[in-house]
Design a protein around this motif. Sequence first.
Motif, short mmCIF file in Angstrom:
data_model
loop_
_atom_site.label_atom_id
_atom_site.label_comp_id
_atom_site.label_asym_id
_atom_site.label_seq_id
_atom_site.Cartn_x
_atom_site.Cartn_y
_atom_site.Cartn_z
N SER A 1 -4.13 10.73 -6.76
CA SER A 1 -3.04 11.68 -6.92
C SER A 1 -3.15 12.41 -8.24
N ARG B 1 0.49 6.46 -1.14
CA ARG B 1 -0.12 5.17 -1.43
C ARG B 1 -0.04 4.85 -2.91
N ALA B 2 0.07 3.57 -3.21
CA ALA B 2 0.07 3.10 -4.59
C ALA B 2 -1.35 2.96 -5.09
N ALA C 1 0.82 -1.21 0.00
CA ALA C 1 0.00 0.00 0.00
C ALA C 1 0.85 1.26 0.00
N ARG C 2 2.00 1.22 0.68
CA ARG C 2 2.87 2.40 0.80
C ARG C 2 4.25 2.05 0.23
N GLY D 1 -4.74 9.52 0.65
CA GLY D 1 -5.66 8.45 0.26
C GLY D 1 -6.53 8.81 -0.90
N GLY E 1 -3.87 0.50 -3.61
CA GLY E 1 -3.41 0.19 -2.26
C GLY E 1 -4.07 1.06 -1.22
N GLY E 2 -5.30 1.49 -1.48
CA GLY E 2 -6.00 2.33 -0.52
C GLY E 2 -6.04 3.78 -0.94
N GLN F 1 5.00 12.31 4.01
CA GLN F 1 4.71 11.80 2.68
C GLN F 1 5.44 10.49 2.41
N THR G 1 7.24 3.87 -8.76
CA THR G 1 6.57 5.05 -8.19
C THR G 1 6.88 6.29 -9.01
N ARG H 1 5.96 8.23 4.59
CA ARG H 1 5.17 7.21 5.28
C ARG H 1 3.78 7.03 4.68
N GLY H 2 3.26 8.07 3.98
CA GLY H 2 1.86 8.04 3.61
C GLY H 2 1.53 7.87 2.14
#
Length: 443
Positions: free
Chosen positions: A416, A402-403, A283-284, A413, A406-407, A397, A333, A399-400
């Motif tokens: 993007s 997301r793919a 997810a991250r 969340g 992946g949520g 960012q 990414t 830590r947060g």
Amino acid sequence: MTTPGAVPPLWRDRRFVLLFSARTVSVLGNAFARVALAFAVLELPGASPGRLSLVLACQALPQLLFILAGGVIADRMSRSRLMVVSDLLGGAAYAGLAVMVLTGHAPLPALCLLAALAGTATALFAPAMTGVVPLLVPAARLQRANGLLQMGTNTSMLLGLALSGVTVAFVGAGWALAINAASFAASALLIRGLRVTARPRKASSGWADLRDGWREFASRQWLWVVVVQYGFVVAALNANVGVLGPLVAERHLGGARAWSLIVAAQALGTIAGAGLAARVRVARPVLVAVLATFPAAAPIALLALRAPVWSVAAAMFCAGVSSDVFSVLWTTTLHREIPEEVISRVSSYEWFGSLAFAPLGLLAAGPLASAVGTGAALAGCAALVLGATGMALVSPQVRGLRAPGGGGGGVDGTASPASPTPPAPPASSVPGSPREARPAPEG
């Protein structure tokens, strides 16, 4: 048999196979150079740790100086054509190094000049390589493609490292450098078959393009934080692989064969890591990539303690697994989050930041080893890797982010806005159907 409407496998895509083959051949040669260049310099008359540091720093410095120009050029012309030019330049540089080592006439200024040409070739190649993949691979298959590219190059690296120690030991470092020169020529021939069309000529200046790339780079906290982290990490890793590790191997572990075994263990780990990263769904991805940097400190610390070869090799295997988890997740990414029209420029800033301290690390490694000892210098490198990686985890960012799937796609969340699907090139641009990794420093 492919069902109607199904996407054909990547192995049936002519352009992907050409790119895969080119990278595999080129990295095979670079595997020889990784061992050969250090031991070639150490075997020359008047060799010293400081001389080795200077030659390797001359190779690393142009990567830093010209990487931004490489990004601008790659976003303004055919990326495949720029890759061909870069390969030919690198091949000529290593051919010259091979001739000097084989003849025994290797004045220091000439060694430094050819090393600088090899570094310039890398500076031009890297942003173009990053930018060409999303032109040829659909967005949904980027992680799979990056994983396959990484797995192929890592397998090639393992084979090259397994053969390089034998080559250096029995026929000399000069012939190993000659093999690397030939691999660049073969890579250029393969990439020439891609024939990605030149990009539309822009009315803006190169300086304006640099500013646009900087805005895209600086607007993403997750991106510049990890790049700053890797500026320190790459400096420590290059000092270890380029200078300190070979010094410990030469003095305490048995020379080129022992060091070849250690770096081959890392390459074997990267094969396993690339296979894992091509399939894993997290997810991250940036958080996992940063956490995967921690194991890189273990083999450096073991070398500092003069641990047995088998234990250093085992730690290098684990570091290889984690490094390719980082590489595939990070490169994918970038491909997903950065618009295609600026990705080479953004990648050039990424490379610039990651390599910012590499020449300093190489220049300082030899004198530092002489002043405080190789053990203390290696311990400092291990601490630098751990400290820089820990600091990167402070970023929200990192830590947060997301793919997709992946949520959420953004840091919070939500989708993007900076994650467009890279457009496929027009059908007329490249023959065949539409079709790696943040690379570690090579050579």
